[in-house]
Design a protein around this motif. Structure first.
Motif, short mmCIF file in Angstrom:
data_model
loop_
_atom_site.label_atom_id
_atom_site.label_comp_id
_atom_site.label_asym_id
_atom_site.label_seq_id
_atom_site.Cartn_x
_atom_site.Cartn_y
_atom_site.Cartn_z
N ALA A 1 90.56 31.26 -16.34
CA ALA A 1 90.20 29.91 -15.86
C ALA A 1 89.81 30.19 -14.41
CB ALA A 1 91.67 29.37 -15.91
N TYR A 2 90.41 30.84 -13.71
CA TYR A 2 89.84 31.34 -12.48
C TYR A 2 88.39 31.44 -12.45
CZ TYR A 2 88.93 33.13 -7.80
OH TYR A 2 88.31 33.47 -6.38
N MET B 1 88.11 29.30 -25.56
CA MET B 1 88.09 28.63 -24.06
C MET B 1 86.77 28.51 -23.49
SD MET B 1 91.01 31.31 -22.44
CE MET B 1 91.34 30.59 -21.08
N ASP C 1 86.08 30.91 -14.68
CA ASP C 1 85.15 29.59 -15.06
C ASP C 1 85.20 28.79 -14.01
OD1 ASP C 1 84.03 28.09 -17.03
OD2 ASP C 1 85.70 27.05 -17.27
N ASP D 1 94.68 34.16 -19.58
CA ASP D 1 94.07 32.79 -19.33
C ASP D 1 93.86 32.36 -18.18
OD1 ASP D 1 93.92 32.68 -22.16
OD2 ASP D 1 96.01 31.32 -22.25
#
Length: 99
Positions: A88-89, A8, A91, A84
């Motif tokens: 994502a948060y 990711m 990132d 995930d």
């Protein structure tokens, strides 16, 4: 999880636990992870982490569920999707140092 994070974000180098502890001990206090150093530098840290990893399916997700509901976010039905969402948060918030 390591394989998933590597895919990711960017490749993650795996190092022996003792070497990782040495790196944690040398972190600048401005690094957010440095706040967790007392936990990671305990003599039983490796065993505690392995125990936690082995029991991840038993992790209580009530707090995450409540917060995501309060924010109007759809709560994932499985832990991989939840992971995930968190990655994502983090990132998007610039948590990862990609240099």
């Amino acid at each position: 999880m390591i394989v998933r994070l590597s895919a990711m974000l960017s490749p993650i180098d795996l190092v022996p636990f003792a070497q990782w502890q040495e790196r944690i001990a040398k972190l600048d206090p401005s690094n957010p992870i440095s706040r967790l150093a007392p936990l990671y530098l305990r003599p039983d840290a490796e065993q505690k982490m392995l125990s936690s990893a082995n029991n991840i399916q038993e992790y209580d997700c009530r707090l995450s569920t409540r917060i995501m509901n309060e924010e109007g976010l759809k709560y994932p039905s499985d832990l991989v999707s939840l992971f995930d969402v968190h990655v994502a948060y983090m990132d998007a918030e610039g948590f990862w140092d990609r240099t």
